[in-house]
Design a protein around this motif. Structure first.
Motif, mmCIF file in Angstrom:
data_model
loop_
_atom_site.group_PDB
_atom_site.id
_atom_site.type_symbol
_atom_site.label_atom_id
_atom_site.label_comp_id
_atom_site.label_asym_id
_atom_site.label_seq_id
_atom_site.Cartn_x
_atom_site.Cartn_y
_atom_site.Cartn_z
ATOM 1 N N GLU A 47 -61.829 -25.866 10.420
ATOM 2 C CA GLU A 47 -61.204 -25.685 11.722
ATOM 3 C C GLU A 47 -60.042 -26.652 11.899
ATOM 4 O OE1 GLU A 47 -63.491 -25.350 15.260
ATOM 5 O OE2 GLU A 47 -65.191 -24.483 14.189
ATOM 6 N N LEU A 48 -58.938 -26.119 12.385
ATOM 7 C CA LEU A 48 -57.750 -26.920 12.650
ATOM 8 C C LEU A 48 -57.878 -27.581 14.015
ATOM 9 C CD1 LEU A 48 -54.855 -27.486 11.449
ATOM 10 C CD2 LEU A 48 -54.066 -25.720 13.029
ATOM 11 N N ASP A 49 -57.645 -28.896 14.069
ATOM 12 C CA ASP A 49 -57.581 -29.599 15.348
ATOM 13 C C ASP A 49 -56.155 -29.567 15.888
ATOM 14 O OD1 ASP A 49 -60.235 -30.313 15.535
ATOM 15 O OD2 ASP A 49 -59.958 -32.288 14.646
ATOM 16 N N ALA A 50 -55.192 -29.796 14.989
ATOM 17 C CA ALA A 50 -53.786 -29.843 15.387
ATOM 18 C C ALA A 50 -52.914 -29.745 14.147
ATOM 19 C CB ALA A 50 -53.487 -31.143 16.131
ATOM 20 N N MET A 51 -51.641 -29.606 14.399
ATOM 21 C CA MET A 51 -50.640 -29.611 13.338
ATOM 22 C C MET A 51 -49.611 -30.673 13.699
ATOM 23 S SD MET A 51 -48.136 -26.469 12.307
ATOM 24 C CE MET A 51 -49.524 -25.448 11.885
ATOM 25 N N TYR A 52 -49.083 -31.331 12.681
ATOM 26 C CA TYR A 52 -48.050 -32.328 12.912
ATOM 27 C C TYR A 52 -46.833 -31.925 12.096
ATOM 28 C CZ TYR A 52 -45.638 -36.744 13.393
ATOM 29 O OH TYR A 52 -44.703 -37.688 13.692
ATOM 30 N N LEU A 53 -45.672 -31.851 12.754
ATOM 31 C CA LEU A 53 -44.441 -31.452 12.088
ATOM 32 C C LEU A 53 -43.427 -32.582 12.132
ATOM 33 C CD1 LEU A 53 -44.890 -28.182 13.738
ATOM 34 C CD2 LEU A 53 -43.943 -28.121 11.454
ATOM 35 N N GLU A 54 -42.820 -32.850 10.976
ATOM 36 C CA GLU A 54 -41.734 -33.821 10.859
ATOM 37 C C GLU A 54 -40.494 -33.095 10.375
ATOM 38 O OE1 GLU A 54 -42.551 -37.177 8.364
ATOM 39 O OE2 GLU A 54 -44.184 -37.886 9.626
ATOM 40 N N TYR A 55 -39.341 -33.735 10.566
ATOM 41 C CA TYR A 55 -38.092 -33.149 10.092
ATOM 42 C C TYR A 55 -37.135 -34.260 9.692
ATOM 43 C CZ TYR A 55 -35.545 -34.228 14.439
ATOM 44 O OH TYR A 55 -34.932 -34.856 15.481
ATOM 45 N N LYS A 127 -45.042 -30.104 7.260
ATOM 46 C CA LYS A 127 -46.167 -29.762 8.119
ATOM 47 C C LYS A 127 -47.438 -30.412 7.588
ATOM 48 C CE LYS A 127 -47.611 -25.462 7.874
ATOM 49 N NZ LYS A 127 -47.760 -24.003 8.069
ATOM 50 N N LYS A 128 -48.157 -31.075 8.495
ATOM 51 C CA LYS A 128 -49.455 -31.661 8.175
ATOM 52 C C LYS A 128 -50.511 -30.955 9.005
ATOM 53 C CE LYS A 128 -49.843 -36.179 8.216
ATOM 54 N NZ LYS A 128 -50.037 -37.565 8.717
ATOM 55 N N GLY A 134 -60.232 -34.022 7.836
ATOM 56 C CA GLY A 134 -59.160 -34.932 7.458
ATOM 57 C C GLY A 134 -57.793 -34.307 7.650
ATOM 58 N N GLU A 135 -56.788 -34.994 7.102
ATOM 59 C CA GLU A 135 -55.400 -34.559 7.239
ATOM 60 C C GLU A 135 -54.807 -34.319 5.865
ATOM 61 O OE1 GLU A 135 -53.320 -37.664 9.269
ATOM 62 O OE2 GLU A 135 -54.560 -37.502 11.074
ATOM 63 N N HIS A 136 -53.917 -33.331 5.767
ATOM 64 C CA HIS A 136 -53.191 -33.120 4.511
ATOM 65 C C HIS A 136 -51.868 -32.420 4.781
ATOM 66 C CE1 HIS A 136 -55.213 -29.228 4.916
ATOM 67 N NE2 HIS A 136 -54.226 -28.738 4.193
ATOM 68 N N TRP A 137 -50.864 -32.796 3.978
ATOM 69 C CA TRP A 137 -49.554 -32.161 4.058
ATOM 70 C C TRP A 137 -49.639 -30.805 3.383
ATOM 71 C CZ3 TRP A 137 -46.125 -34.007 7.275
ATOM 72 C CH2 TRP A 137 -46.195 -35.358 7.627
ATOM 73 N N VAL A 138 -48.939 -29.833 3.944
ATOM 74 C CA VAL A 138 -48.970 -28.456 3.460
ATOM 75 C C VAL A 138 -47.753 -28.203 2.579
ATOM 76 C CG1 VAL A 138 -48.973 -26.031 4.170
ATOM 77 C CG2 VAL A 138 -50.180 -27.742 5.547
ATOM 78 N N GLU A 139 -47.997 -27.634 1.416
ATOM 79 C CA GLU A 139 -46.889 -27.252 0.525
ATOM 80 C C GLU A 139 -46.353 -25.888 0.932
ATOM 81 O OE1 GLU A 139 -47.416 -27.728 -3.655
ATOM 82 O OE2 GLU A 139 -48.816 -29.387 -3.372
#
Length: 151
Positions: A47-55, A127-128, A134-139
């Motif tokens: 289950e996803l809690d949230a997404m984190y986006l950087e640029y 995108k994480k 836990g957390e992981h960056w998405v390819e």
């Protein structure tokens, strides 16, 4: 004169206000085509809690401007509006808005699809996924890369 409006922001956006911006000062539109991407639940058991986006500030805006210009080279378009959010986003929150005005629906749909396909491939966003495990960056997904290559 048509305008391209590009924005990267933490704040949420109003789909109605952005649609009005696409329509603004352009009576030649027969079609206003918009796409809104939202944070969705992951496929599978996690289950996803949230997404984190950087640029990459500066570079990302230039990439989005280039994509809008390339769309204009392919189709006769009115206003183009692209808004992408960054930061921590919860489930069902807006992530991205793409809106284009055009004389005909076919060109509008194609241009919006083109912009999204190239945004996913060429704009420097990272995108994480934040889950209970836990957390992981998405390819980048192969399907996203292939979609842009199809043009």
């Amino acid at each position: 004169m048509f305008t391209d409006s590009i924005s990267i922001q933490k704040e949420d956006f109003s789909i109605a206000e952005l649609s009005d911006q696409v329509r603004a000062n352009d009576a030649s539109n027969g079609a206003i085509v918009t796409f809104t991407g939202v944070v969705r639940q992951l496929e599978g058991d996690v289950e996803l809690d949230a997404m984190y986006l950087e640029y990459y500030p500066g570079m990302t805006e230039k990439a989005l401007i280039k994509i809008a210009c390339e769309a204009r080279e392919r189709w006769l378009l009115g206003n183009i509006v692209i808004v992408h959010r960054v930061g921590r986003l919860a489930l069902n929150e807006n992530i991205v808005f793409v809106g284009v005005g055009s004389a005909h629906r076919t060109e509008g749909f194609q241009a919006a699809q083109f912009i999204m396909d190239f945004l996913k491939r060429d704009a420097p966003f990272w995108k994480k996924e934040i889950t209970v495990e836990g957390e992981h960056w998405v390819e980048a997904k192969k399907t996203d890369l292939d979609a842009a290559d199809s043009w």
